[in-house]
Design a protein around this motif. Sequence first.
Motif, mmCIF file in Angstrom:
data_model
loop_
_atom_site.group_PDB
_atom_site.id
_atom_site.type_symbol
_atom_site.label_atom_id
_atom_site.label_comp_id
_atom_site.label_asym_id
_atom_site.label_seq_id
_atom_site.Cartn_x
_atom_site.Cartn_y
_atom_site.Cartn_z
ATOM 1 N N PHE A 26 0.830 -1.203 0.000
ATOM 2 C CA PHE A 26 0.000 0.000 0.000
ATOM 3 C C PHE A 26 0.864 1.253 0.000
ATOM 4 C CE2 PHE A 26 -0.329 0.464 4.875
ATOM 5 C CZ PHE A 26 0.415 -0.669 5.186
ATOM 6 N N ASN A 27 0.201 2.404 -0.031
ATOM 7 C CA ASN A 27 0.831 3.717 0.130
ATOM 8 C C ASN A 27 2.102 3.866 -0.702
ATOM 9 O OD1 ASN A 27 -1.300 3.778 1.804
ATOM 10 N ND2 ASN A 27 -0.171 4.132 3.681
ATOM 11 N N ARG A 42 4.944 0.800 0.533
ATOM 12 C CA ARG A 42 4.976 0.200 1.868
ATOM 13 C C ARG A 42 4.444 -1.227 1.778
ATOM 14 N NH1 ARG A 42 1.448 2.402 7.033
ATOM 15 N NH2 ARG A 42 1.892 0.658 8.426
ATOM 16 N N GLU A 84 7.546 3.288 6.960
ATOM 17 C CA GLU A 84 6.218 3.453 6.364
ATOM 18 C C GLU A 84 6.125 4.655 5.422
ATOM 19 O OE1 GLU A 84 3.495 3.948 9.602
ATOM 20 O OE2 GLU A 84 3.823 1.913 10.353
ATOM 21 N N ASP A 85 5.184 4.588 4.528
ATOM 22 C CA ASP A 85 4.640 5.723 3.778
ATOM 23 C C ASP A 85 5.687 6.597 3.086
ATOM 24 O OD1 ASP A 85 2.390 4.670 4.841
ATOM 25 O OD2 ASP A 85 1.901 6.358 6.140
ATOM 26 N N LYS A 132 3.950 13.181 10.898
ATOM 27 C CA LYS A 132 4.027 12.386 9.672
ATOM 28 C C LYS A 132 3.458 13.158 8.491
ATOM 29 C CE LYS A 132 1.805 8.634 11.172
ATOM 30 N NZ LYS A 132 0.986 7.404 11.101
ATOM 31 N N TYR A 212 -11.325 7.446 5.247
ATOM 32 C CA TYR A 212 -10.324 8.292 4.586
ATOM 33 C C TYR A 212 -10.778 8.620 3.173
ATOM 34 C CZ TYR A 212 -6.519 7.926 8.025
ATOM 35 O OH TYR A 212 -5.735 8.026 9.137
ATOM 36 N N VAL A 248 -7.153 -2.133 7.223
ATOM 37 C CA VAL A 248 -7.837 -1.043 7.929
ATOM 38 C C VAL A 248 -9.018 -0.648 7.045
ATOM 39 C CG1 VAL A 248 -7.632 1.286 8.861
ATOM 40 C CG2 VAL A 248 -5.660 -0.250 8.948
ATOM 41 N N VAL A 251 -10.469 2.917 3.768
ATOM 42 C CA VAL A 251 -9.339 3.831 3.588
ATOM 43 C C VAL A 251 -8.978 3.954 2.113
ATOM 44 C CG1 VAL A 251 -6.894 4.265 4.042
ATOM 45 C CG2 VAL A 251 -8.339 3.324 5.849
ATOM 46 N N PHE A 253 -5.845 5.906 0.610
ATOM 47 C CA PHE A 253 -4.669 6.662 1.055
ATOM 48 C C PHE A 253 -3.712 6.751 -0.127
ATOM 49 C CE2 PHE A 253 -0.884 7.753 3.468
ATOM 50 C CZ PHE A 253 -1.391 8.478 4.543
ATOM 51 N N ASP A 272 -5.552 -0.230 3.192
ATOM 52 C CA ASP A 272 -4.192 -0.590 3.626
ATOM 53 C C ASP A 272 -3.796 -2.003 3.190
ATOM 54 O OD1 ASP A 272 -3.997 1.913 4.722
ATOM 55 O OD2 ASP A 272 -3.774 1.258 6.803
HETATM 56 C C1 BMA Z 1 -2.127 6.737 8.522
HETATM 57 C C2 BMA Z 1 -0.860 6.017 8.129
HETATM 58 C C3 BMA Z 1 -1.052 5.325 6.817
HETATM 59 C C4 BMA Z 1 -2.334 4.530 6.759
HETATM 60 C C5 BMA Z 1 -3.493 5.372 7.230
HETATM 61 C C6 BMA Z 1 -4.812 4.632 7.222
HETATM 62 O O1 BMA Z 1 -1.995 7.281 9.803
HETATM 63 O O2 BMA Z 1 -0.520 5.062 9.107
HETATM 64 O O3 BMA Z 1 0.029 4.451 6.581
HETATM 65 O O4 BMA Z 1 -2.552 4.116 5.438
HETATM 66 O O5 BMA Z 1 -3.229 5.864 8.509
HETATM 67 O O6 BMA Z 1 -4.783 3.488 8.043
#
Ligand code: BMA
Length: 292
Positions: A26-27, A42, A84-85, A132, A212, A248, A251, A253, A272
Amino acid sequence: MRLVRHPQSPLMYPNPLHRWEAMNVFNSAVVQHNGLFHMLYRAQGVDFISHIGYAVSKDGLKWNRLEEPVISPHLGRDDYRGVEDPRVTPLDGKFYMTYTLYGENSFYPMIAQSNNLIDWEDIGPLEKAENKDHVLFPEKMGGRYVILHRRPKHIWIGYSDDLLNWTDHEVIMSPRPDNGWDATSIGSNGVPIKTEYGWLLFYHGYNEEHVYRQSVALLDLEDPRKVLHRPKDIIMEPEETWEIKGDVPNVIFSCSANVVGDDLYFYYAGADRLIGLATAPLKDVIDFARFG
Ligand code: BMA
């Protein structure tokens, strides 16, 4: 306006043959360089520790991945739970990646550099605080580096001479409590896209339901602290099963948006777990960012 899901989407799935990316991919941050699309993404393995993988593509749709991650936890307690990310910015003839180190008890943002998008070398922490969604602009302004970040629950801007010491922090965009989808928290996605009307900034937001969703705003070209326009509506929200159910739920993202010919390619992750692509004519996205 809404982005349109590409018929081949989702484009990338977890790979059960690789322990480090067997559960979720993801991401992703996609960079166009030397006629190819390069993706940093990621990935989580069976232990749910995050790594950053690399894939390459000729058309932005069909991807070939490296067998091993390009960044794995390497700092002991500070990134014990993963890296991450990624967000990748071409600047001054090289590539900079911002990413999040997830440690035993907390997280903080790191910046790394590369000449080839595969070998990455840490420069250092952007700060040693829980922050972040850091995105470095692809050019300096007034001789300084410019970054967007997210101290809860706003999008901030900051400036630096050396990529490590950041000053003049200011909130540029905040959640809109009366607007619905972005009532609780917002954060930047990928590198803003320069257009003749301003910087196109893609960003995510959520409300108390923790869904999201995605939209776009237009920042002033010379002074990106100024938000020229911010539409109330979204460009995308979780709709497909794989965007609603995953690791998750609910979402969408994203860590990058790219201009490909006359189109905008919006790479994103669903729930995710998987990586997909949505597109729109760039002109329609710019019109929405200006007048929506
Ligand atoms: C955010 C990050 C991302 C994630 C998103 C949704 O805070 O942790 O990596 O994709 O939440 O879970």
